[in-house]
Design a protein around this motif. Structure first.
Motif, mmCIF file in Angstrom:
data_model
loop_
_atom_site.group_PDB
_atom_site.id
_atom_site.type_symbol
_atom_site.label_atom_id
_atom_site.label_comp_id
_atom_site.label_asym_id
_atom_site.label_seq_id
_atom_site.Cartn_x
_atom_site.Cartn_y
_atom_site.Cartn_z
ATOM 1 N N HIS A 57 -0.855 63.799 123.809
ATOM 2 C CA HIS A 57 -1.651 62.558 123.765
ATOM 3 C C HIS A 57 -0.797 61.389 124.233
ATOM 4 N N MET A 58 -1.258 60.747 125.255
ATOM 5 C CA MET A 58 -0.550 59.559 125.741
ATOM 6 C C MET A 58 -0.667 58.431 124.703
ATOM 7 N N GLY A 75 -2.535 55.898 115.503
ATOM 8 C CA GLY A 75 -2.268 54.508 115.892
ATOM 9 C C GLY A 75 -1.769 54.310 117.306
ATOM 10 N N GLY A 76 -2.220 55.165 118.226
ATOM 11 C CA GLY A 76 -1.855 54.982 119.629
ATOM 12 C C GLY A 76 -0.485 55.548 120.004
ATOM 13 N N ASP A 77 0.144 56.279 119.078
ATOM 14 C CA ASP A 77 1.460 56.868 119.384
ATOM 15 C C ASP A 77 1.354 57.914 120.489
ATOM 16 N N THR A 78 2.427 58.062 121.244
ATOM 17 C CA THR A 78 2.512 59.168 122.185
ATOM 18 C C THR A 78 3.011 60.373 121.388
ATOM 19 N N PHE A 124 12.680 45.981 119.149
ATOM 20 C CA PHE A 124 12.206 47.256 118.603
ATOM 21 C C PHE A 124 11.027 47.726 119.451
ATOM 22 N N GLN A 125 10.964 49.045 119.728
ATOM 23 C CA GLN A 125 9.872 49.542 120.570
ATOM 24 C C GLN A 125 9.040 50.591 119.848
ATOM 25 N N THR A 126 7.731 50.491 120.005
ATOM 26 C CA THR A 126 6.838 51.545 119.522
ATOM 27 C C THR A 126 6.127 52.200 120.711
ATOM 28 N N VAL A 127 6.549 51.796 121.885
ATOM 29 C CA VAL A 127 6.025 52.370 123.133
ATOM 30 C C VAL A 127 7.247 52.742 123.970
ATOM 31 N N SER A 128 7.227 53.925 124.590
ATOM 32 C CA SER A 128 8.415 54.309 125.359
ATOM 33 C C SER A 128 8.534 53.430 126.610
ATOM 34 N N PRO A 129 9.780 53.161 127.052
ATOM 35 C CA PRO A 129 9.979 52.294 128.218
ATOM 36 C C PRO A 129 9.176 52.742 129.440
ATOM 37 N N VAL A 130 9.106 54.058 129.640
ATOM 38 C CA VAL A 130 8.390 54.559 130.819
ATOM 39 C C VAL A 130 6.901 54.216 130.721
ATOM 40 N N HIS A 131 6.355 54.298 129.500
ATOM 41 C CA HIS A 131 4.946 53.941 129.315
ATOM 42 C C HIS A 131 4.694 52.480 129.613
ATOM 43 N N LEU A 132 5.633 51.638 129.156
ATOM 44 C CA LEU A 132 5.476 50.202 129.406
ATOM 45 C C LEU A 132 5.308 49.949 130.896
ATOM 46 N N MET A 133 6.118 50.630 131.680
ATOM 47 C CA MET A 133 6.095 50.357 133.112
ATOM 48 C C MET A 133 4.999 51.107 133.856
ATOM 49 N N GLY A 183 16.191 43.049 124.441
ATOM 50 C CA GLY A 183 16.515 44.463 124.338
ATOM 51 C C GLY A 183 15.372 45.406 124.635
ATOM 52 N N LEU A 184 14.157 44.863 124.862
ATOM 53 C CA LEU A 184 13.077 45.743 125.320
ATOM 54 C C LEU A 184 13.442 46.196 126.730
ATOM 55 N N SER A 185 13.108 47.450 127.022
ATOM 56 C CA SER A 185 13.492 47.927 128.351
ATOM 57 C C SER A 185 12.303 48.553 129.070
ATOM 58 N N SER A 186 12.289 48.336 130.367
ATOM 59 C CA SER A 186 11.269 48.979 131.193
ATOM 60 C C SER A 186 11.826 50.270 131.767
ATOM 61 N N GLY A 187 13.008 50.638 131.338
ATOM 62 C CA GLY A 187 13.627 51.866 131.820
ATOM 63 C C GLY A 187 14.708 51.642 132.851
ATOM 64 N N ILE A 188 14.880 50.384 133.293
ATOM 65 C CA ILE A 188 15.923 50.114 134.303
ATOM 66 C C ILE A 188 17.303 50.298 133.682
#
Lengths: 165, 504
Positions: free
Chosen positions: A97-98, A104-107, B332-341, B456-461
């Motif tokens: 799941h993406m 809560g929207g987690d991958t 702090f991230q709850t989304v992986s950098p690759v997803h952000l980008m 410190g948030l990263s887009s993966g660069i």
């Protein structure tokens, strides 16, 4: 019977069951894998039991992902990877799941099965004696130098200024 | 105006004060030995001993040979602060490099700068298998460097003159004014930091245990995240950042610590002294909350439009959380950098970049331009509009409430404008240099804003594989961002003056 055969054929076409993906594939192309059945292997780096289920974080080549599985399956894990342990190597088959609707929207991956392939083990981290001796020598040098310079400074402060006539 | 040439005494004053920074760094590098012993990681002890001993040796040499009783002037304080934020990370890079946790010495220095400046961009290739003591050091660097401030510590404990401390505070981008005595002020700052560290640790530990972590791991993770949350630093003990826990409660604990860290020390003191209404009256808090909510809604609405997240909870935990993390310059991230980008829409990325560049409160642990400056500039813009609408003879004045009623003077407006312009110049420079390395425009803007705003948030660069030149450029941006730009220009001026007119 014919319908079942067609359904199985369709499923086989849609789901690449035989090929194991790497975590890099899943993370780098989330849209392509979203909602699909995937299979991958990795090292366990975290287990958190939540009631009848558990989160098992699986690490593969610098990346990690949370796998939502039965607590019983997580109970089979013996070693969690960290500095002094090599975690169990597991094979996960599950739905990727993406952005998970349930969490809560987690991958994440909802495991259909989680199997321990290799049991982990403890990693010995012996003390490097050369480095230890070097560190002790530098520390002693720091203490002696600090004390010596402090002492000189103290003596200089005590010194009576040269009289001017 | 004629600039007086530099004297050897100038260098002595700067060097002598740097000796104190070395002592504090030596202490910071020694403390992880306790963690190493607690977790039976005895093999890591030599790394910390060597780093700590080298710091004390350098400190002693500087103290003895450059001993002076002369007071610092503003130029000394600014140059000392600029050099301190280079020297301390350099010393901290020794144990990081020796531990083999980093791919190269350059990466270790990068990590040291990211730690001390409270940025949180990391080049550690495998955080999940890092020793606990070295991992603790990374977090402790953020707490001591950004959460409290090494200069605050060094001058409050080792400093002996009030004037030196006042000026050095300016260099560290921390203003004074909580109490008339600077030693008392710095002790209050340390006290506030330690108190919120305890509160944050309890919150994270309870949330962690609730979510299935063992008490030991919950405490270790909680302590580290409380340190970096309060310091708005953003280092975490896992490569997945907070996504490791899949927990709403840990994210709530993070939001609480991040927002506490993003508020002004003066405000903390006012509220802790019983002036609770200050929270509602303070212009900076109002603007911070307004901007954070506005950006949060914009990003959430954008994510909802593209149907990326399926529920309101998901929009809050991803959209709003990331905006709070960006605005408070935590990372702090709850989304992986690759997803952000790859998955997030460009609009959200641009809004996040703006949030990172604007930052949190002045005189807090945040980076970025700061809300106080934004408020001052917005007020002066309103005044200009009012002035052009009113008759020529009308007098347009103004003030703002920030702990006390402060008149909006030209000096305050000029200061805010100069620093904001400096940030925008460096942002343009960073974006251009990243684009020149072949990265996309929005990725480049995002990563540059993150480095410059000490986020410190990263887009993966940012990764060990990124080009060395880009690593150096980001190190410069993190350093300049921490010093709020001005000290960097003063240091450059100092060097140019020495080159042109020599040292008398």
């Amino acid at each position: 019977m014919k319908r079942v055969a067609v359904l199985i054929l369709l499923l086989l076409l849609l789901v690449p069951l035989g090929r194991a993906e790497t975590l890099r594939d899943l993370i780098d192309d989330p849209v392509a894998y979203d909602g699909r059945q995937v299979k991958f292997r990795g090292e366990v780096i975290g287990v958190m039991v939540r009631g009848e289920h558990a989160w098992v974080n699986v690490f593969d080549n610098g990346l990690a992902i949370g796998v939502w599985c039965q607590a019983e399956e997580a109970g089979l894990i013996s070693f969690v990877g960290d500095y002094t342990h090599r975690g169990d190597i597991v094979e996960v088959v599950g739905i990727y799941h993406m952005a998970c609707t349930e969490h809560g929207g987690d991958t994440d991956i909802h495991a259909l099965s989680l199997q321990v392939l290799e049991k982990g083990y403890q990693i010995e981290r012996p003390l490097n004696m050369t480095l230890l001796l070097l560190s002790v020598a530098i520390s002693m040098a720091a203490v002696i130098l600090s004390y010596y310079l402090w002492h000189i400074r103290k003596e200089m402060k005590k010194r009576v200024p040269w009289p001017f006539y | 105006m004629v600039l007086t040439p530099l004297t050897k005494q100038d260098l002595k004053i700067i060097g002598f004060n740097l000796s104190k920074i070395c002592y504090v760094t030596g202490f910071v590098l020694f403390l992880p030995i306790i963690v190493a012993v607690s977790y039976s990681e005895l093999d890591t002890i030599p790394y910390f001993l060597i780093g700590s001993a080298l710091s004390f040796i350098l400190g002693s040499i500087l103290y003895h040979f450059l001993y002076t009783q002369e007071e610092m002037e503003l130029k000394h304080a600014l140059v000392m602060a600029a050099l301190a934020w280079l020297l301390a990370p350099l010393l901290a890079s020794v144990p990081l490099w020796l531990s083999n946790s980093m791919a190269s010495l350059l990466d270790a220095i990068f990590e040291g700068i990211s730690g001390f400046t409270g940025t949180g961009l990391t080049l550690v290739p495998d955080i999940d298998h890092m020793s606990r003591s070295v991992n603790f050091l990374r977090h402790f660097l953020q707490f001591m460097g950004d959460g409290i401030g090494i200069i605050v510590i060094s001058l409050s404990i080792l400093g002996k003159t009030e004037m030196s401390s006042v000026l050095a505070f300016k260099g560290e981008a921390k203003e004074v004014g909580i109490r008339p005595s600077i030693v008392r002020t710095s002790r209050i700052i340390i006290g506030i930091g330690v108190m919120f560290l305890a509160v944050g640790t309890v919150l994270f530990t309870v949330a962690g245990m609730q979510e299935g972590l063992s008490p030991g791991q919950a405490f270790f993770d909680g302590l580290n995240h409380a340190m970096t949350g309060y310091a708005t630093g953003g280092f975490t003990v896992h490569s997945q950042s907070l996504l490791f826990y899949h927990s709403l409660w840990i994210e709530v604990a993070a939001i609480v610590t991040m927002i506490i860290g993003a508020l002004n020390f003066n405000l903390h003191y006012a509220v802790l002294s019983g002036r609770r209404s200050e929270i509602l009256r303070n212009m900076e808090v109002r603007i911070l909350m307004f901007v954070m909510l506005m950006f949060g809604f914009l990003v959430s609405a954008n994510l909802m439009t593209v149907k990326l997240y399926p529920s309101v909870e998901a929009l809050f935990r991803k959209g709003f959380f990331q905006v709070i993390s960006a605005q408070t310059t935590t990372g702090f991230q709850t989304v992986s950098p690759v997803h952000l980008m790859l998955v997030w829409p460009v609009f959200s990325i641009v809004v996040m970049s703006a949030a990172m560049l604007l930052g949190g409160s002045a005189n807090s642990t945040c980076g970025g331009i700061k809300m106080l400056r934004l408020g001052v500039l917005l007020k002066s813009l309103l005044n200009e509009i009012r002035r052009s609408l009113l008759p020529r003879t009308a007098v347009v004045g103004g003030s703002f409430h920030h702990v006390e009623e402060t008149p909006l003077t030209d000096k305050i407006i000029r200061g805010a404008a100069v620093i904001s312009m400096g940030y925008l110049l460096l942002f343009s420079f960073g974006t251009m240099i990243t684009v020149l390395h072949g990265y996309g425009l929005e990725d480049s803007m995002f990563e540059t804003a993150s480095a410059l705003g000490n986020v410190g948030l990263s887009s993966g660069i940012t990764s060990p594989a990124m080009p060395s030149l880009l690593k150096v450029a980001y190190m410069f941006l993190m350093w300049a961002g921490k010093l709020e730009v001005i000290a960097v220009f003063v240091l450059i001026g100092f060097i140019l003056l020495a080159l042109r007119r020599g040292i008398k």
